[in-house]
Design an enzyme around this catalytic site. Structure first.
Site, PDB file in Angstrom:
ATOM      1  N   CYS A 295     -16.282   0.976   0.656  1.00  0.00           N
ATOM      2  CA  CYS A 295     -15.083   0.194   0.985  1.00  0.00           C
ATOM      3  C   CYS A 295     -14.705   0.307   2.460  1.00  0.00           C
ATOM      4  CB  CYS A 295     -13.924   0.618   0.090  1.00  0.00           C
ATOM      5  SG  CYS A 295     -13.371   2.326   0.357  1.00  0.00           S
TER       6      CYS A 295
ATOM      7  N   ASP B 298     -17.444   6.513  -1.403  1.00  0.00           N
ATOM      8  CA  ASP B 298     -16.180   6.420  -0.657  1.00  0.00           C
ATOM      9  C   ASP B 298     -15.973   7.775   0.014  1.00  0.00           C
ATOM     10  OD1 ASP B 298     -13.654   5.653   0.266  1.00  0.00           O
ATOM     11  OD2 ASP B 298     -12.642   6.071  -1.642  1.00  0.00           O
TER      12      ASP B 298
ATOM     13  N   GLN C 125      -9.787  -4.190  -3.486  1.00  0.00           N
ATOM     14  CA  GLN C 125     -11.095  -3.815  -2.952  1.00  0.00           C
ATOM     15  C   GLN C 125     -12.199  -4.101  -3.968  1.00  0.00           C
ATOM     16  OE1 GLN C 125     -11.927  -2.192   0.255  1.00  0.00           O
ATOM     17  NE2 GLN C 125     -13.890  -2.956  -0.480  1.00  0.00           N
TER      18      GLN C 125
ATOM     19  N   ARG D 123       0.875  -1.185   0.000  1.00  0.00           N
ATOM     20  CA  ARG D 123       0.000   0.000   0.000  1.00  0.00           C
ATOM     21  C   ARG D 123       0.902   1.223   0.000  1.00  0.00           C
ATOM     22  NH1 ARG D 123      -5.294   1.246   3.625  1.00  0.00           N
ATOM     23  NH2 ARG D 123      -6.068  -0.124   1.990  1.00  0.00           N
TER      24      ARG D 123
ATOM     25  N   ARG E  28     -12.957  -9.022   1.471  1.00  0.00           N
ATOM     26  CA  ARG E  28     -11.530  -8.697   1.319  1.00  0.00           C
ATOM     27  C   ARG E  28     -10.698  -9.953   1.558  1.00  0.00           C
ATOM     28  NH1 ARG E  28      -9.749  -3.564   1.647  1.00  0.00           N
ATOM     29  NH2 ARG E  28      -7.898  -4.501   0.725  1.00  0.00           N
TER      30      ARG E  28
ATOM     31  N   HIS F  38      -7.418   0.834  -6.287  1.00  0.00           N
ATOM     32  CA  HIS F  38      -7.561  -0.074  -5.132  1.00  0.00           C
ATOM     33  C   HIS F  38      -8.160  -1.388  -5.664  1.00  0.00           C
ATOM     34  CE1 HIS F  38      -7.720  -1.430  -1.157  1.00  0.00           C
ATOM     35  NE2 HIS F  38      -8.601  -0.614  -0.604  1.00  0.00           N
TER      36      HIS F  38
HETATM   37  N1  NVA Z   1     -10.112   6.434  -1.203  1.00  0.00           N
HETATM   38  C1  NVA Z   1      -9.762   5.994   0.134  1.00  0.00           C
HETATM   39  C2  NVA Z   1      -9.919   4.520   0.262  1.00  0.00           C
HETATM   40  C3  NVA Z   1      -9.645   3.990   1.644  1.00  0.00           C
HETATM   41  C4  NVA Z   1      -9.710   2.494   1.715  1.00  0.00           C
HETATM   42  C5  NVA Z   1      -8.339   6.407   0.437  1.00  0.00           C
HETATM   43  O1  NVA Z   1      -7.473   6.275  -0.444  1.00  0.00           O
HETATM   44  O2  NVA Z   1      -8.091   6.873   1.546  1.00  0.00           O
HETATM   45  N1   CP Z   2     -11.115  -0.544   2.558  1.00  0.00           N
HETATM   46  C1   CP Z   2      -9.855  -0.542   2.997  1.00  0.00           C
HETATM   47  O1   CP Z   2      -8.905  -0.686   2.228  1.00  0.00           O
HETATM   48  O2   CP Z   2      -9.732  -0.399   4.340  1.00  0.00           O
HETATM   49  P1   CP Z   2      -8.397  -0.175   5.144  1.00  0.00           P
HETATM   50  O3   CP Z   2      -7.862   1.195   4.796  1.00  0.00           O
HETATM   51  O4   CP Z   2      -8.799  -0.269   6.587  1.00  0.00           O
HETATM   52  O5   CP Z   2      -7.404  -1.228   4.764  1.00  0.00           O
END
Ligand code: NVA
Ligand code: CP
Length: 313
Positions: free
Chosen positions: A271, A231, A135, A105, A299, A132
């Site tokens: 998500c 989101d 997801q 990540r 997930r 993502h």
């Molecule tokens: N769009 C959000 C998704 C979190 C799982 C982010 O990147 O923070």
């Molecule tokens: N949806 C998701 O990726 O959650 P986290 O940021 O908690 O991993």
């Protein structure tokens, strides 16, 4: 295996429609039998690296890798040399000699592309600023499960409303198109998806019998939709824009009125983490049309399916 032949999963369209289907079928099967396959028995280690916070991704990859017979090596990059500026390429070369896959990540998509370019082991995108994809596999698997199987996906209208320029919007465009869905994105003019991704999704959708629609009109986006997704309006890394974003997205909230405009029985995805009263009301996310908890559970199953599929190429 050499870096040129190994398969990576850096964006949703790194797999074909047939491969996506195979992975989704496997995800549904893993939900029925958590110990269906153990490709990492040994145990083999899988590195799971975080440059950003996480709950679901951390827990689902850790649990999933363990259930696949492997050893999850969870690394907060701030405590690693990567966090002190060691080159991504050098990190890739070291990790590939010890682990069976690298899950990361991070921020820029170019970083994970660089990791993949130097890794002879599969590299999996656990969220970047652009995509993502894990997801979306989970989201599609949850919808499929809730609707009787993977065959149910093609032809559904999936609408995402909110920040159209973020990772989730881009992944819904590509992943939904690959599944043969009619994907719509409703977002303010200043937060529209990357046109290059819209173009890619439009081409994929045409090949798979779906379509792509991008609009600045919330009502047009959600009218008759089978699936409504949203989101956060402020993604990780965008926090300093909180004030300027606060006033922009109000018309794109998923609320009871949104569900009235959608198809009867439309299902709601998020998500998570969710901000009740911002992008979605408590009434909707905690209501009967929400499948967000099944989505979160998927997930685990979807990532086990993906890792099993990558490990057995
Ligand atoms: N769009 C959000 C998704 C979190 C799982 C982010 O990147 O923070
Ligand atoms: N949806 C998701 O990726 O959650 P986290 O940021 O908690 O991993």
């Amino acid at each position: 295996m050499t870096a040129s032949t190994v398969r990576h999963f850096l964006r949703d369209d790194d797999i074909t429609a047939a491969e996506q289907r195979e992975i989704l079928e496997l995800a549904l099967a893993f939900r029925q039998d958590r110990h269906l396959h153990r490709p990492f028995a040994g145990p083999q280690a899988v590195a799971v690296i975080f440059d950003k916070p996480s709950t679901r991704t951390r827990v689902s990859f850790s649990t999933g890798i363990a259930e696949l017979g492997g050893y999850p090596l969870v690394i907060d990059s701030a405590t690693s040399q990567l966090g002190r500026g060691e080159p991504v390429a050098d990190t890739a070369r070291v990790l590939e000699s010890m682990v069976s896959a690298i899950v990361w990540r991070t921020f820029g998509q170019e970083l994970i592309e660089e990791m993949a370019a130097h890794s002879g082991k599969p590299v999996v995108n656990a969220l970047t600023d652009s995509f993502h994809p894990c997801q979306i596999l989970a989201d599609l698997a949850a919808v499929a499960d809730a609707r009787g199987g993977v065959d149910a996906l093609a032809g559904l209208t999936l609408t995402y409303v909110g920040d159209g320029a973020n990772n989730m919007a881009h992944s819904y465009l590509l992943g939904g198109a690959l599944a043969g869905m009619h994907v719509r994105v409703g977002a303010p003019a200043a937060y529209q998806p990357d046109p290059r991704i819209v173009l890619d999704a439009t081409r994929i959708a045409a090949e798979q019998g779906g379509s792509v629609t991008v609009t600045t009109d919330h009502a047009d986006a959600v009218a008759g939709a089978d699936i409504i997704a949203t989101d956060t309006w402020v993604s990780m890394g965008d926090e300093e824009q909180y004030q300027e974003r606060a006033g922009v997205f109000g018309a794109f909230q998923v609320d009871a009125r949104t569900l009235e405009l959608a198809a009867p029985g439309a299902q709601v995805l998020h998500c998570l983490p969710a901000y009740r009263g911002k992008e979605i009301t408590a009434e909707v996310i905690d209501g009967p049309q929400s499948i967000v908890w099944l989505e979160a559970e998927y997930r685990l199953h979807a990532q086990k399916a993906l890792l099993t599929w990558l490990a057995t190429r």
